[in-house]
Design an enzyme around this catalytic site. Sequence first.
Site, PDB file in Angstrom:
ATOM      1  N   ASP A  22       0.822  -1.215   0.000  1.00  0.00           N
ATOM      2  CA  ASP A  22       0.000   0.000   0.000  1.00  0.00           C
ATOM      3  C   ASP A  22       0.857   1.266   0.000  1.00  0.00           C
ATOM      4  OD1 ASP A  22      -1.287   2.311   1.402  1.00  0.00           O
ATOM      5  OD2 ASP A  22      -3.016   1.002   1.534  1.00  0.00           O
ATOM      6  N   ILE A  28      -4.982   2.319   0.314  1.00  0.00           N
ATOM      7  CA  ILE A  28      -5.013   1.737  -1.026  1.00  0.00           C
ATOM      8  C   ILE A  28      -5.255   0.236  -0.970  1.00  0.00           C
ATOM      9  CG2 ILE A  28      -3.573   1.256  -3.057  1.00  0.00           C
ATOM     10  CD1 ILE A  28      -2.348   4.014  -2.730  1.00  0.00           C
ATOM     11  N   ASP A  29      -4.721  -0.444   0.039  1.00  0.00           N
ATOM     12  CA  ASP A  29      -4.877  -1.902   0.146  1.00  0.00           C
ATOM     13  C   ASP A  29      -6.336  -2.331   0.039  1.00  0.00           C
ATOM     14  OD1 ASP A  29      -2.512  -3.356   0.313  1.00  0.00           O
ATOM     15  OD2 ASP A  29      -2.190  -2.842   2.408  1.00  0.00           O
ATOM     16  N   VAL A  30      -7.167  -1.771   0.888  1.00  0.00           N
ATOM     17  CA  VAL A  30      -8.572  -2.185   0.913  1.00  0.00           C
ATOM     18  C   VAL A  30      -9.244  -1.845  -0.408  1.00  0.00           C
ATOM     19  CG1 VAL A  30     -10.775  -1.887   2.085  1.00  0.00           C
ATOM     20  CG2 VAL A  30      -8.681  -1.937   3.423  1.00  0.00           C
ATOM     21  N   GLY A  89      -8.490  -4.345  -3.005  1.00  0.00           N
ATOM     22  CA  GLY A  89      -9.305  -5.543  -2.842  1.00  0.00           C
ATOM     23  C   GLY A  89     -10.698  -5.369  -3.426  1.00  0.00           C
TER      24      GLY A  89
END
Length: 825
Positions: A557, A586-588, A591
């Site tokens: 991220d 950004i990670d979520v 996903g």
Amino acid sequence: MQERPLSHIRVLDFGHYLAGPLVGMMLSDLGAEVIRIDPPGGPRWKAPVFDMISRGKRALTLDLKSEEGRLTALKLTARSDVVIDNFRPGVMARLGVGPSSLRRANPAIISLSLPGFASTDPELREIAAWEAVIAARTGQFTDMGLNRRLMGINPSFTPLGLASAYGAAFGAMSVLFALRAREQLGGDHIEVPLASALFEGLVYNSEQIEDYPDRYKSPRELELERRERLGLPNNLSYPELSEFLDPFYRTYMCADGRGFYVVACSIVTHPRRVLELLGLQELLKDLPDFDVYLDRGDWPSDWALRNYPVGTQDRGRISDAMKAAFLTRPSHEWETLFGAAKAPATTQRSTREWLKDPHALQSGLVLEVDDPRHGKMRQMGNICWLSCDGDAVNKRPGPLPDDMRPALPELLLEPPRTQQVSKVGGWLDGLRVLDLTNVIAGPTIGSTVARFGAEVTLVQPVSPSVDPWNAVVFGLQAQRGKRSILLNLRTAEGQSALWKLLSEADVVTMNGTDEQRLSLGLSEERLAEINPKLILVQLDAFGAPLRGPKSDHLGYDDLAQAATGVMTRFGGGPDTPEEHAHFGTIDVLAGFCGCAALGAALERLRVTGCGGIARASLASAGELIQAQFMYDFNGRAPFDEPSGRHVRGWGTFYRCYQAADGWMFFAAPTLQQSSLNHVPEFHDLFNAQETDLEETLTTRFLQQPIRYWAERFSGTAAAVVPLSSLHATRKAALKKESEGEADIRSGTFSAIRHDAHPMGRWVDLVAPNAVRPEQAQVVVPGPAPKYGAHTRDILSELGYEAREIDAMIAKGSAAEQWSEKYLPE
């Protein structure tokens, strides 16, 4: 010519500003025919970014306040698949094109509404829900990150459109999932409140664990606690913060004066790779390294090389050695070396620099489009894509200017869609998903699809490659609703079990580069041999429709933030970059974008019977949260959006102000000075010079509480909301799991206390309530199981006998746990 994934789908896009049009853009980028419906006078948002997110769309002007315009809209609905709007709740119904009217015109229609706040929320639904109003009320600007808290900066404004980005990803995925199930469940109306989407997207920032062990707290968290305990102020300077940053999780200056960001903590092999690459092998000789899944009381030292964070006795000397090493080369050389060595790091860039970055352009993360207004225009590329879609990088420009548009009479000549019969169920009922991912972005796909009925099986290694902070603490959210098996894929028995699982799966998810995917044997050819209908969803850091110099570079991220310009904007410039202050920013989102890619693949499978590879990346998600800035062309206005530590907003009429009882956000971006006429206390300011207004408003807002000002501006296109915090929002919406299933649709926000958690501690998490279909069912996934909790059950279902399972566990080809305790202490 090969059909594109969504070339059979027609979408009516009534959206304005950001969220709705972004959904339309994502569907258009996947091949759908998208028709933008403009009001008389043209789009409300006349800006280059709106031209960008209108790419590939056609446009039609309709006056929905007229009978002719309303009837035309309904005729178009009868010949369409999807309708998108992002008005306040009830606006489409008042115009005669609400969900019930659309369904009468076309029972098979999938309609999507993206209001700022939920239609079921009597307190918030009528608020003028500008992007920053949603952010302020949800808690995005308060206590925004450990750096800002230690510097005593609160509130912290950011111009990033997180609510619209999360909402758009949820909107695109939900539309595509609903299309997949339309033959069984019929048409549906879906509401995605942007504030609910934002709250879900920032779930890791409001997660709370009972008696959270100190071993998982970073040096910055411990310093905050120390200062509170001793009554010391939070007043650190930016340079002083470096003393509390982990050496494997920070920015270093290079020989060319440019920052270079390293995120190499928590994965077993990464810190070693970094030190060896920097020529610091000598340091490794006396650094502690041991199994961190032991309780801390059993550790031989106070930290281990494979565990975040680095201990206090070694942090300074490691940081100093790394600082000196980075100064020996320019950043671009380090980037090449780190990428080749599979050590996660990247050069710090601005958004404008990213838009002309060689990898971004070569890979299709950034595209050049011939725009009818702006000429050659560099724009963000696809947010998600399918590997079989050769036209993913071939973008048509947006609609022509009003005086150049052709008529669209052919839209009314096609036969209407056939009627569908509604049944009860989830969009993904029976879908079998094999989850090979770790940390946050990848696992978010599985935990998200589980709420729509998918059956998710998580496969992890026998010996964990990730420390408990990333795997277990983050897994409390990311692994909800899954079953868990531990396999050693380096053994023949483990590989055999994996391929049996693959042969029975409909979808497999993984986070890794193409090199990593192929090393697991997951080539498109091998997958097609197992099952031609199998879909693989792949997330990585810098992946794109085409290959580029950084396609196989590792990343997380924070590295996507650094590479695409988020950090330099948030920090205020290249000399003071800061990670955007929320875990999983950004990670979520990546996903959720992976879920949208899966939705497109499922729709293609439904039509063609073919599976394949569906993809998204952290870099593409990093572009999505910067969508309103992610373009460039000759003559573009400066990249001068608000940035840095002390900004309060975009200007006088869109910023944070302090009231008598706390901080609030005042938004009147369209009314501006005329908004003051609605409030008697401000009548004398109507003709005042704007340069004087901010100071005057600052003084006057201090004279009354927030509720007073909110009432004064209610019912207008202006809004006043308090600056909540994410923890306060969670606390106000919290329901205990032991008290029965919570009604997650009764308001904008919802959170659950899993008070009978297998961890033995309660944990508070955001409820999955951002996607709210009228017809399809949504389930609240149960607590994340202990890793390996279902190993025996799953192997038994694959046909292994008890003695075979015992032998696999004894040999280390499978396992039932990583540690005695769910969460090592």
